[in-house]
Design a protein around this motif. Structure first.
Motif, PDB file in Angstrom:
ATOM      1  N   GLY A  14      64.038  11.969  45.654  1.00  0.00           N
ATOM      2  CA  GLY A  14      64.886  11.986  46.833  1.00  0.00           C
ATOM      3  C   GLY A  14      65.226  10.623  47.383  1.00  0.00           C
ATOM      4  O   GLY A  14      65.720  10.514  48.507  1.00  0.00           O
ATOM      5  N   GLU A  15      64.978   9.559  46.600  1.00  0.00           N
ATOM      6  CA  GLU A  15      65.284   8.207  47.077  1.00  0.00           C
ATOM      7  C   GLU A  15      66.789   7.958  47.086  1.00  0.00           C
ATOM      8  O   GLU A  15      67.293   7.202  47.916  1.00  0.00           O
ATOM      9  CB  GLU A  15      64.576   7.178  46.196  1.00  0.00           C
ATOM     10  N   VAL A  16      67.497   8.533  46.138  1.00  0.00           N
ATOM     11  CA  VAL A  16      68.957   8.473  46.117  1.00  0.00           C
ATOM     12  C   VAL A  16      69.470   9.891  45.893  1.00  0.00           C
ATOM     13  O   VAL A  16      68.785  10.728  45.300  1.00  0.00           O
ATOM     14  CB  VAL A  16      69.472   7.537  44.999  1.00  0.00           C
ATOM     15  N   SER A  17      70.666  10.164  46.362  1.00  0.00           N
ATOM     16  CA  SER A  17      71.226  11.504  46.187  1.00  0.00           C
ATOM     17  C   SER A  17      72.722  11.467  46.462  1.00  0.00           C
ATOM     18  O   SER A  17      73.236  10.512  47.062  1.00  0.00           O
ATOM     19  CB  SER A  17      70.558  12.513  47.130  1.00  0.00           C
ATOM     20  N   TYR A  18      73.401  12.510  45.987  1.00  0.00           N
ATOM     21  CA  TYR A  18      74.813  12.717  46.294  1.00  0.00           C
ATOM     22  C   TYR A  18      74.947  14.086  46.932  1.00  0.00           C
ATOM     23  O   TYR A  18      74.318  15.054  46.495  1.00  0.00           O
ATOM     24  CB  TYR A  18      75.664  12.626  45.028  1.00  0.00           C
ATOM     25  N   ASP A  19      75.778  14.187  47.951  1.00  0.00           N
ATOM     26  CA  ASP A  19      75.900  15.417  48.712  1.00  0.00           C
ATOM     27  C   ASP A  19      76.847  16.383  47.997  1.00  0.00           C
ATOM     28  O   ASP A  19      78.016  16.527  48.359  1.00  0.00           O
ATOM     29  CB  ASP A  19      76.392  15.120  50.125  1.00  0.00           C
ATOM     30  N   PHE A  20      76.324  17.067  46.965  1.00  0.00           N
ATOM     31  CA  PHE A  20      77.136  18.036  46.236  1.00  0.00           C
ATOM     32  C   PHE A  20      77.495  19.223  47.123  1.00  0.00           C
ATOM     33  O   PHE A  20      78.632  19.676  47.138  1.00  0.00           O
ATOM     34  CB  PHE A  20      76.376  18.533  44.997  1.00  0.00           C
ATOM     35  N   VAL A  21      76.507  19.736  47.840  1.00  0.00           N
ATOM     36  CA  VAL A  21      76.725  20.927  48.660  1.00  0.00           C
ATOM     37  C   VAL A  21      77.652  20.611  49.836  1.00  0.00           C
ATOM     38  O   VAL A  21      78.486  21.434  50.211  1.00  0.00           O
ATOM     39  CB  VAL A  21      75.381  21.483  49.158  1.00  0.00           C
ATOM     40  N   GLY A  22      77.527  19.417  50.386  1.00  0.00           N
ATOM     41  CA  GLY A  22      78.384  19.050  51.508  1.00  0.00           C
ATOM     42  C   GLY A  22      79.856  18.960  51.146  1.00  0.00           C
ATOM     43  O   GLY A  22      80.726  19.161  51.996  1.00  0.00           O
ATOM     44  N   HIS A  23      80.151  18.691  49.866  1.00  0.00           N
ATOM     45  CA  HIS A  23      81.541  18.604  49.390  1.00  0.00           C
ATOM     46  C   HIS A  23      81.961  19.861  48.636  1.00  0.00           C
ATOM     47  O   HIS A  23      82.875  19.815  47.814  1.00  0.00           O
ATOM     48  CB  HIS A  23      81.720  17.383  48.489  1.00  0.00           C
ATOM     49  N   LYS A  25      83.669  22.465  49.385  1.00  0.00           N
ATOM     50  CA  LYS A  25      85.059  22.917  49.499  1.00  0.00           C
ATOM     51  C   LYS A  25      85.955  22.207  48.488  1.00  0.00           C
ATOM     52  O   LYS A  25      86.896  22.801  47.946  1.00  0.00           O
ATOM     53  CB  LYS A  25      85.569  22.674  50.919  1.00  0.00           C
ATOM     54  N   LEU A  26      85.649  20.943  48.214  1.00  0.00           N
ATOM     55  CA  LEU A  26      86.407  20.207  47.195  1.00  0.00           C
ATOM     56  C   LEU A  26      86.190  20.820  45.820  1.00  0.00           C
ATOM     57  O   LEU A  26      87.148  21.037  45.059  1.00  0.00           O
ATOM     58  CB  LEU A  26      85.978  18.741  47.201  1.00  0.00           C
ATOM     59  N   TRP A  27      84.913  21.132  45.486  1.00  0.00           N
ATOM     60  CA  TRP A  27      84.637  21.719  44.167  1.00  0.00           C
ATOM     61  C   TRP A  27      85.248  23.106  44.052  1.00  0.00           C
ATOM     62  O   TRP A  27      85.782  23.461  42.986  1.00  0.00           O
ATOM     63  CB  TRP A  27      83.125  21.800  43.936  1.00  0.00           C
ATOM     64  N   TYR A  28      85.199  23.885  45.122  1.00  0.00           N
ATOM     65  CA  TYR A  28      85.827  25.202  45.094  1.00  0.00           C
ATOM     66  C   TYR A  28      87.327  25.077  44.836  1.00  0.00           C
ATOM     67  O   TYR A  28      87.904  25.847  44.058  1.00  0.00           O
ATOM     68  CB  TYR A  28      85.601  25.940  46.421  1.00  0.00           C
ATOM     69  N   GLY A  29      87.949  24.113  45.493  1.00  0.00           N
ATOM     70  CA  GLY A  29      89.390  23.920  45.309  1.00  0.00           C
ATOM     71  C   GLY A  29      89.740  23.535  43.884  1.00  0.00           C
ATOM     72  O   GLY A  29      90.718  24.038  43.310  1.00  0.00           O
ATOM     73  N   ILE A  30      88.950  22.633  43.295  1.00  0.00           N
ATOM     74  CA  ILE A  30      89.197  22.218  41.907  1.00  0.00           C
ATOM     75  C   ILE A  30      89.040  23.413  40.967  1.00  0.00           C
ATOM     76  O   ILE A  30      89.871  23.632  40.065  1.00  0.00           O
ATOM     77  CB  ILE A  30      88.235  21.084  41.509  1.00  0.00           C
ATOM     78  N   ALA A 284      81.017  22.503  28.567  1.00  0.00           N
ATOM     79  CA  ALA A 284      81.460  21.617  29.649  1.00  0.00           C
ATOM     80  C   ALA A 284      81.672  22.404  30.943  1.00  0.00           C
ATOM     81  O   ALA A 284      81.249  21.980  32.028  1.00  0.00           O
ATOM     82  CB  ALA A 284      82.735  20.891  29.244  1.00  0.00           C
ATOM     83  N   ALA A 285      82.331  23.558  30.842  1.00  0.00           N
ATOM     84  CA  ALA A 285      82.565  24.382  32.035  1.00  0.00           C
ATOM     85  C   ALA A 285      81.253  24.915  32.606  1.00  0.00           C
ATOM     86  O   ALA A 285      81.087  25.000  33.827  1.00  0.00           O
ATOM     87  CB  ALA A 285      83.498  25.547  31.692  1.00  0.00           C
ATOM     88  N   GLY A 286      80.307  25.260  31.727  1.00  0.00           N
ATOM     89  CA  GLY A 286      79.019  25.769  32.200  1.00  0.00           C
ATOM     90  C   GLY A 286      78.217  24.726  32.948  1.00  0.00           C
ATOM     91  O   GLY A 286      77.593  25.025  33.968  1.00  0.00           O
ATOM     92  N   ALA A 287      78.224  23.483  32.442  1.00  0.00           N
ATOM     93  CA  ALA A 287      77.526  22.404  33.146  1.00  0.00           C
ATOM     94  C   ALA A 287      78.153  22.162  34.514  1.00  0.00           C
ATOM     95  O   ALA A 287      77.459  21.935  35.510  1.00  0.00           O
ATOM     96  CB  ALA A 287      77.550  21.132  32.308  1.00  0.00           C
ATOM     97  N   TYR A 288      79.477  22.211  34.569  1.00  0.00           N
ATOM     98  CA  TYR A 288      80.180  22.014  35.847  1.00  0.00           C
ATOM     99  C   TYR A 288      79.842  23.139  36.837  1.00  0.00           C
ATOM    100  O   TYR A 288      79.537  22.876  38.005  1.00  0.00           O
ATOM    101  CB  TYR A 288      81.684  21.957  35.594  1.00  0.00           C
ATOM    102  N   SER A 289      79.923  24.376  36.372  1.00  0.00           N
ATOM    103  CA  SER A 289      79.741  25.507  37.293  1.00  0.00           C
ATOM    104  C   SER A 289      78.314  25.599  37.816  1.00  0.00           C
ATOM    105  O   SER A 289      78.105  25.986  38.970  1.00  0.00           O
ATOM    106  CB  SER A 289      80.123  26.812  36.588  1.00  0.00           C
ATOM    107  N   SER A 290      77.320  25.243  37.008  1.00  0.00           N
ATOM    108  CA  SER A 290      75.935  25.340  37.469  1.00  0.00           C
ATOM    109  C   SER A 290      75.638  24.351  38.588  1.00  0.00           C
ATOM    110  O   SER A 290      74.797  24.619  39.453  1.00  0.00           O
ATOM    111  CB  SER A 290      74.971  25.106  36.301  1.00  0.00           C
ATOM    112  N   ILE A 291      76.331  23.208  38.588  1.00  0.00           N
ATOM    113  CA  ILE A 291      76.100  22.178  39.602  1.00  0.00           C
ATOM    114  C   ILE A 291      77.023  22.351  40.790  1.00  0.00           C
ATOM    115  O   ILE A 291      76.596  22.304  41.949  1.00  0.00           O
ATOM    116  CB  ILE A 291      76.286  20.776  38.987  1.00  0.00           C
ATOM    117  N   PHE A 292      78.305  22.554  40.523  1.00  0.00           N
ATOM    118  CA  PHE A 292      79.312  22.503  41.577  1.00  0.00           C
ATOM    119  C   PHE A 292      79.695  23.866  42.144  1.00  0.00           C
ATOM    120  O   PHE A 292      80.337  23.923  43.193  1.00  0.00           O
ATOM    121  CB  PHE A 292      80.583  21.820  41.053  1.00  0.00           C
ATOM    122  N   ILE A 293      79.347  24.958  41.471  1.00  0.00           N
ATOM    123  CA  ILE A 293      79.774  26.276  41.928  1.00  0.00           C
ATOM    124  C   ILE A 293      78.583  27.151  42.309  1.00  0.00           C
ATOM    125  O   ILE A 293      78.491  27.635  43.444  1.00  0.00           O
ATOM    126  CB  ILE A 293      80.621  26.990  40.849  1.00  0.00           C
TER     127      ILE A 293
END
Length: 370
Positions: A14-23, A25-30, A284-293
């Motif tokens: 947890g020393e560094v992170s990116y706010d995937f969940v906070g964004h 709406k962007l991933w849903y739109g894509i 590729a789609a599966g890796a994307y969906s597991s993280i962003f969807i």
């Protein structure tokens, strides 16, 4: 330790992170945009179904100097239907023509032998009936539906129904994108395509379950604290397994890319395209969906619960209070204390003290009066 390994360790701690969940709406739109493109491609162009699904004839020639393009021209003139021609490794040609019956195949075979200037007996013909193709298509759909049902049941038992719903949405997302890519590029759909599709669903589910397992462990007794919301912990789970997901996907994509681009493209082994494209796009789609969807969708569903809403309210209130106290502390630090002399004290005190000194000089002198 490598840079990627060091980054993975820092993400896990947890020393560094990116706010995937906070964004999210962007991933849903894509994802919605990509899905709409895939659906439009499927509706406009349709799928190029192989003869295993719609029936037809397959003609195999002996080694010949006739080019693939010339063979396509001969086959289309002889049958009046589009033909798919592939040059095999031993120099022979494989010609597929859909929608042919036995009488038509004999006539086409004789015409091809005349065009190729060979004996008709040198050309092998195999027929696939339309009924057989329908049975294959129905079994493929049945297998896909059974797989989806088993996935939902397993996730609902092992985790909870919200995670099962999120995983199902992610799987449908992956299937739609893969099928849409097939429609857009025009690759033939064969039983190998169906096998590849089921395979990539397994990979996608694996990545999703890894994140869900971490999320389940970290959200135990979540309502007994006021520091993190469910979305915060979901984001930590994604970051903690991010490098692992990337490594798994890259290692799986490299050999599949070799099949698709080197085997099917450079070496001309077109029979590999049907399965390799579904694997490449699906991984590729599966890796994307597991993280962003999948995980952001779980966070959205969980925070609809009353207890999670209350937790989020408490956490945000505590953060607001901490922010206000911090601002007040900063304001106090910037205010001078009473016992500190201003830097320009001599400019303020000096002039004011001079009248007092002159007043004392004009007063009655000390001592006895004579």
């Amino acid at each position: 330790m490598s840079k990627l390994g060091n980054l993975g360790a820092r993400l896990h701690r947890g020393e560094v992170s990116y706010d995937f969940v906070g964004h999210r709406k962007l991933w849903y739109g894509i994802s919605i945009l990509i899905t709409i493109t895939a659906i439009v491609g499927l509706a406009v162009r349709g799928l190029n179904m192989g003869i295993d699904f719609q029936g037809g004839a397959v003609f195999t020639t002996e080694k010949t100097s006739v080019s693939v393009s010339q063979a396509e021209t001969y086959a289309e003139e002889a049958s009046g239907h589009p033909a798919v021609v592939q040059k095999l490794g031993n120099g022979t040609l494989r010609i597929q023509i859909a929608g042919m019956d036995t009488a038509q195949s004999d006539q086409i075979k004789n015409q091809l032998a005349e065009d190729f200037k060979v004996d008709p007996e040198k050309i092998a013909a195999d027929l696939v009936g339309a009924t057989w193709g329908d049975q294959i298509a129905n079994k493929a759909w049945q297998g896909l539906v059974i797989f989806m049902i088993l996935v939902v049941i397993y996730l609902a038992i092992a985790f909870e129904w919200r995670m099962a719903v999120a995983a199902l949405v992610a799987l449908i997302h992956d299937i739609t994108i893969t099928v849409g890519i097939y429609a857009l590029v025009g690759f033939e759909v064969t039983p190998g395509t169906v096998i590849g599709l089921l395979t990539i669903l397994g990979y996608s589910l694996y990545d999703t379950v890894v994140v869900f397992d971490s999320l389940k462990e970290q959200t135990k007794d979540i309502t007994k604290q006021n520091r993190w919301t469910y979305s915060d912990i979901a984001n930590r789970s994604i970051n903690g397994t991010l490098v692992r997901s990337i490594n798994t996907t890259v290692v799986a994509l490299l050999p599949v890319a070799g099949l698709l681009f080197i085997g099917g493209g450079f070496l001309g082994a077109g029979t590999l395209n049907d399965i390799s494209l579904s694997l490449f796009v699906g991984l590729a789609a599966g890796a994307y969906s597991s993280i962003f969807i999948a995980t952001p969708l779980v966070a959205d569903l969980k925070e609809l619960e009353p207890q999670m809403k209350a937790l989020k309210k408490r956490v945000l209130a505590k953060r607001a209070q901490a922010g206000a106290e911090e601002e007040l502390a900063e304001a106090r630090d910037e205010t001078p204390h009473d016992d500190e002399e201003p830097e320009d004290a001599h400019a303020v005190v000096g002039p004011r003290s001079q009248p007092a000194s002159r007043s004392r000089g004009r007063g009655r002198p000390s001592g006895k009066r004579r």
